[in-house]
Motif scaffolding. Structure first.
Motif, PDB file in Angstrom:
ATOM      1  N   GLY A 168       0.803  -1.211   0.000  1.00  0.00           N
ATOM      2  CA  GLY A 168       0.000   0.000   0.000  1.00  0.00           C
ATOM      3  C   GLY A 168       0.834   1.258   0.000  1.00  0.00           C
ATOM      4  N   HIS A 169       2.070   1.170  -0.530  1.00  0.00           N
ATOM      5  CA  HIS A 169       2.919   2.352  -0.634  1.00  0.00           C
ATOM      6  C   HIS A 169       2.373   3.272  -1.726  1.00  0.00           C
ATOM      7  N   SER A 170       2.499   4.583  -1.522  1.00  0.00           N
ATOM      8  CA  SER A 170       1.975   5.539  -2.496  1.00  0.00           C
ATOM      9  C   SER A 170       2.786   5.537  -3.780  1.00  0.00           C
ATOM     10  N   ASN A 171       4.054   5.139  -3.696  1.00  0.00           N
ATOM     11  CA  ASN A 171       4.883   5.017  -4.904  1.00  0.00           C
ATOM     12  C   ASN A 171       6.036   4.054  -4.631  1.00  0.00           C
ATOM     13  N   MET A 172       6.697   3.638  -5.701  1.00  0.00           N
ATOM     14  CA  MET A 172       7.792   2.668  -5.559  1.00  0.00           C
ATOM     15  C   MET A 172       9.014   3.267  -4.875  1.00  0.00           C
TER      16      MET A 172
END
Length: 305
Positions: A271-275
């Motif tokens: 559920g990270h907003s970006n890599m």
């Protein structure tokens, strides 16, 4: 008189007027923290005394005990309030202009995680035949990599056993006096987490007869420390390194990366907003895997001769 209005008093009025009920409770608590810091650092600083010099001194004093990113967040909160004060005519110039952000040296936060063998040792001692308990909570976290607040918010209805996934769409606000469901950390945190067949069987049995829309693991007030202390006792019993519940999330991600799962897939599962967040958090593992890849490349190229 406006001239006698203190900075921390104005900030308190401003955040209650513009931020209360307009931002998430967890975000509002950060504004409250900024207010408390202002009271402690500059209890007598008046709005009329604000200048680039007095403001920079405030930032410098705060930066003596905080990392640069934290100082930046502190600065943004105050700057937002003072820009409004400028527009209202309470001050005649922007004291935050060209402010220099300092801070203590960034500490390298060591990511603690268990090896696959150690995770297995932990799971082997879990008691899973006595109904809902913290052992099941630890099992769920280890198998899914959920955040603590996400795992607390899981209800029986969130499981889709037929399609083997868990729907994550909310958290449990365990830090508030009146606990309850709250939004996820960000939009990317709303996700479907695929489950292995063993976990499906275990939780399909556990959730039978439980209220569909009530959190499985919350029966009274829950504290992060309570679960971490329980996990600590389990780790010692299993004779493995002691980690926190959040450490189980790191463990989950680490094992997936070592298994060859792509960074993009791990980021989505967590559920990270970006890599970038994933890459920064697990940089040491990624670098280790890249070194292994380089060895494979060289061996392959050498075989072509």
């Amino acid at each position: 008189m406006t001239q006698e209005l203190k900075l921390h008093t104005y900030f308190d009025q401003w955040m209650k007027l513009y931020k209360l009920d307009a931002v998430r409770p967890v975000t509002y608590r950060k504004y409250e923290m900024t207010h408390r810091q202002l009271v402690g650092l500059v209890p007598d600083l008046k709005m009329s005394e604000l200048s680039r010099l007095t403001y920079q001194q405030l930032l410098n004093d705060y930066a003596e005990t905080h990392e640069r990113q934290t100082v930046m967040d502190f600065h943004r909160h105050i700057k937002s309030a003072l820009i409004d004060a400028l527009e209202e005519g309470l001050i005649d110039r922007d004291p935050t202009r060209k402010a220099i952000i300092k801070g203590t040296p960034h500490r390298k936060h060591k990511v603690k995680f268990l090896s696959q063998h150690e995770v297995q040792d932990l799971l082997n001692i879990l008691v899973l035949d006595e109904g809902v308990n913290w052992d099941y909570f630890i099992l769920l976290t280890a198998k899914t990599g959920l955040r603590f607040a996400e795992a607390l918010a899981v209800t029986p209805k969130d499981f889709d056993f037929a399609h083997q996934y868990l729907n994550i769409s909310k958290t449990w606000d365990y830090k508030s006096v009146e606990s309850g469901f709250a939004p996820t950390k960000n939009k990317s945190s709303v996700r479907k987490v695929q489950l292995d067949w063993q976990t499906v069987i275990q939780f399909s049995q556990l959730t039978k007869g439980l209220p569909e829309n009530e959190p499985i693991f919350v029966r009274s007030k829950v504290y992060n420390d309570t679960v971490n202390h329980y996990l600590e006792r389990l780790c010692k019993k299993a004779n493995i390194p002691v980690i926190s519940v959040h450490g189980l999330r790191h463990t989950h991600a680490s094992l997936l990366l070592y298994a060859g799962v792509s960074i993009a897939s791990v980021a989505r599962r967590l559920g990270h907003s970006n890599m970038t967040t994933t890459q920064q958090t697990y940089l040491h593992i990624i670098q280790e895997l890249e070194n292994q890849d380089n060895d494979k490349v060289m061996k392959h190229l050498a075989s072509l001769i």
